[in-house]
Design an enzyme around this catalytic site. Structure first.
Site, short mmCIF file in Angstrom:
data_model
loop_
_atom_site.label_atom_id
_atom_site.label_comp_id
_atom_site.label_asym_id
_atom_site.label_seq_id
_atom_site.Cartn_x
_atom_site.Cartn_y
_atom_site.Cartn_z
N ARG A 21 0.86 -1.20 0.00
CA ARG A 21 0.00 0.00 0.00
C ARG A 21 0.90 1.25 0.00
O ARG A 21 2.13 1.14 0.05
CB ARG A 21 -0.93 0.01 1.23
CG ARG A 21 -0.20 0.05 2.55
CD ARG A 21 -1.16 0.19 3.73
NE ARG A 21 -0.42 0.36 4.97
CZ ARG A 21 -0.07 -0.62 5.80
NH1 ARG A 21 -0.44 -1.85 5.54
NH2 ARG A 21 0.62 -0.35 6.89
N TYR A 156 11.65 7.25 15.02
CA TYR A 156 11.48 7.30 13.56
C TYR A 156 12.58 8.14 12.92
O TYR A 156 13.21 7.73 11.94
CB TYR A 156 10.09 7.87 13.25
CG TYR A 156 9.75 7.93 11.78
CD1 TYR A 156 9.34 6.79 11.09
CD2 TYR A 156 9.83 9.13 11.07
CE1 TYR A 156 9.01 6.84 9.74
CE2 TYR A 156 9.52 9.20 9.72
CZ TYR A 156 9.10 8.05 9.06
OH TYR A 156 8.78 8.11 7.72
N LYS A 160 15.61 7.10 10.27
CA LYS A 160 15.74 7.67 8.93
C LYS A 160 17.09 8.38 8.76
O LYS A 160 17.69 8.31 7.68
CB LYS A 160 14.56 8.61 8.64
CG LYS A 160 13.20 7.90 8.60
CD LYS A 160 13.13 6.87 7.48
CE LYS A 160 11.73 6.28 7.33
NZ LYS A 160 11.63 5.30 6.23
N VAL A 189 3.29 12.69 2.81
CA VAL A 189 2.61 12.00 1.70
C VAL A 189 1.30 11.42 2.23
O VAL A 189 1.28 10.82 3.31
CB VAL A 189 3.50 10.86 1.15
CG1 VAL A 189 2.87 10.25 -0.10
CG2 VAL A 189 4.91 11.35 0.86
N THR A 191 -0.82 9.02 3.07
CA THR A 191 -0.88 7.56 3.25
C THR A 191 -1.40 7.27 4.65
O THR A 191 -1.56 8.17 5.47
CB THR A 191 0.51 6.90 3.11
OG1 THR A 191 1.31 7.33 4.23
CG2 THR A 191 1.21 7.26 1.82
N1 LIG Z 1 3.71 9.02 4.40
C1 LIG Z 1 4.65 9.93 4.57
O1 LIG Z 1 4.36 11.12 4.79
C2 LIG Z 1 6.10 9.55 4.44
C3 LIG Z 1 7.04 10.58 4.33
C4 LIG Z 1 8.37 10.26 4.21
C5 LIG Z 1 8.77 8.93 4.19
N2 LIG Z 1 7.83 7.95 4.31
C6 LIG Z 1 8.32 6.56 4.28
O2 LIG Z 1 7.77 5.94 3.14
C7 LIG Z 1 7.70 4.53 3.35
C8 LIG Z 1 6.30 4.05 3.03
O3 LIG Z 1 5.40 4.64 3.97
P1 LIG Z 1 3.86 4.89 3.66
O4 LIG Z 1 3.59 6.30 4.02
O5 LIG Z 1 3.50 4.37 2.32
O6 LIG Z 1 3.22 4.00 4.83
P2 LIG Z 1 2.12 2.85 4.85
O7 LIG Z 1 0.99 3.19 3.95
O8 LIG Z 1 1.87 2.58 6.27
O9 LIG Z 1 2.87 1.60 4.17
C9 LIG Z 1 3.95 0.98 4.83
C10 LIG Z 1 4.24 -0.32 4.11
O10 LIG Z 1 5.34 -0.97 4.79
C11 LIG Z 1 4.94 -2.30 5.10
N3 LIG Z 1 5.63 -2.78 6.29
C12 LIG Z 1 5.58 -2.26 7.54
N4 LIG Z 1 6.33 -2.99 8.38
C13 LIG Z 1 6.86 -4.01 7.64
C14 LIG Z 1 7.71 -5.10 7.93
N5 LIG Z 1 8.17 -5.32 9.18
N6 LIG Z 1 8.05 -5.94 6.94
C15 LIG Z 1 7.58 -5.75 5.67
N7 LIG Z 1 6.78 -4.73 5.34
C16 LIG Z 1 6.42 -3.88 6.31
C17 LIG Z 1 3.43 -2.20 5.28
O11 LIG Z 1 2.78 -3.46 5.14
P3 LIG Z 1 2.46 -4.43 6.38
O12 LIG Z 1 1.97 -3.56 7.51
O13 LIG Z 1 1.43 -5.34 5.81
O14 LIG Z 1 3.73 -5.13 6.68
C18 LIG Z 1 3.08 -1.29 4.11
O15 LIG Z 1 3.04 -2.02 2.90
C19 LIG Z 1 8.12 4.32 4.81
O16 LIG Z 1 9.47 3.94 4.86
C20 LIG Z 1 7.92 5.68 5.42
O17 LIG Z 1 8.75 5.85 6.55
C21 LIG Z 1 6.52 8.22 4.43
#
Ligand SMILES: NC(=O)c1ccc[n+]([C@@H]2O[C@H](COP(=O)([O-])OP(=O)(O)OC[C@H]3O[C@@H](n4cnc5c(N)ncnc54)[C@H](OP(=O)(O)O)[C@@H]3O)[C@@H](O)[C@H]2O)c1
Length: 232
Positions: A21, A156, A160, A189, A191
């Site tokens: 996702r 967190y 990072k 983002v 999400t």
């Molecule tokens: N959203 C933001 O604003 C933002 C900004 C900067 C960076 N990021 C980074 O972008 C990346 C994606 O985040 P997102 O916003 O798309 O979050 P999200 O929608 O919560 O998606 C996180 C994904 O990581 C998977 N995941 C979590 N723990 C895991 C594990 N132990 N093993 C394998 N998969 C795992 C989740 O699936 P399961 O729970 O099913 O494992 C899910 O597919 C992350 O690294 C986050 O730190 C996000």
């Protein structure tokens, strides 16, 4: 460059963790659109299966990036079905917020395990093959949180900042081998993860995916070691 001159990734394969996702799923769709055959990996089998069923990936594998045996199984499944891995995108990540005095040490360790140690285990799994073929790109989604401090974000943000340091060090280890390493640092983002915070979204997952697609296929080799800021 991993891609062709037109930015295509035909004949290439990619592994995208966190591909069930959010940003990871968008990245999988973007790499697939560019012609790569992609494996998506996350703990929720239903979510990764859904991405593959909708055409966003060629293969779905369920598992945990912090468990070495799961990461080794991911690499083996990917190679068996799709062939050697040309591009790794570590997008799996978790966020646990809390002030340092109250944050559970187990939660601190879990965040570092998934966001940072996961990157180490994944790189260990794919690097020997990439080195042997003299080609590969290892990308990880860091964050604006790798550039600033945030109250209640110590675990967190530390993960990072660590991820950027890990990637820069790995880039030096593989310099000249044909393997490039980069991090991509998005701002907010829209999400599920961001919904856990008080911060408003600045962009959609597809916006980040386009940047990651460029890093995977088109970014000059000389950018290895860089962190690409996707915030202003
Ligand atoms: N959203 C933001 O604003 C933002 C900004 C900067 C960076 N990021 C980074 O972008 C990346 C994606 O985040 P997102 O916003 O798309 O979050 P999200 O929608 O919560 O998606 C996180 C994904 O990581 C998977 N995941 C979590 N723990 C895991 C594990 N132990 N093993 C394998 N998969 C795992 C989740 O699936 P399961 O729970 O099913 O494992 C899910 O597919 C992350 O690294 C986050 O730190 C996000």
């Amino acid at each position: 460059m991993t891609g062709g001159p037109d930015g295509r990734l035909d004949g290439r394969t990619a592994i995208v963790t966190g591909g069930g996702r959010g940003i990871g799923a968008a990245v999988a769709r973007e790499l697939t659109r560019r012609g790569a055959r992609v494996t998506v990996f996350a703990r929720s089998a239903a979510e990764v299966d859904g991405v593959a069923a909708s055409g966003g990936a060629a293969l779905a594998v369920a598992g945990d990036v912090s468990v070495e045996a799961d990461v080794v199984r991911l690499r083996a499944s990917h190679e068996r079905v799709l062939g050697p891995c040309d591009v790794l995108v570590h997008a799996a990540g978790i966020l646990v917020r809390g002030r340092v005095e109250v944050l559970d040490p187990a939660a601190w360790r879990r965040v570092l395990d998934v966001n940072l140690t996961g990157a180490f285990l994944l790189a260990r799994a794919v690097l020997p093959g990439m080195r042997a073929r003299g080609r590969g790109r290892i990308l990880a989604i860091a964050s604006i949180s790798a550039h600033v401090g945030t109250a209640e974000g110590s675990a967190y943000n530390a993960s990072k900042w660590g991820l950027v340091g890990f990637a820069k060090s790995l880039a030096e280890e593989v310099r000249g081998s044909g393997v490039q390493v980069m991090t991509i640092s998005p701002g907010g983002v829209a999400t599920r993860m961001l919904a856990q915070t008080p911060f408003p979204p600045a962009m959609e997952a597809d916006d980040v995916a386009r940047v990651v697609g460029w890093c995977a296929a088109e970014a000059p080799d000389a950018m290895s070691g860089s962190d690409v800021e996707v915030f202003g």
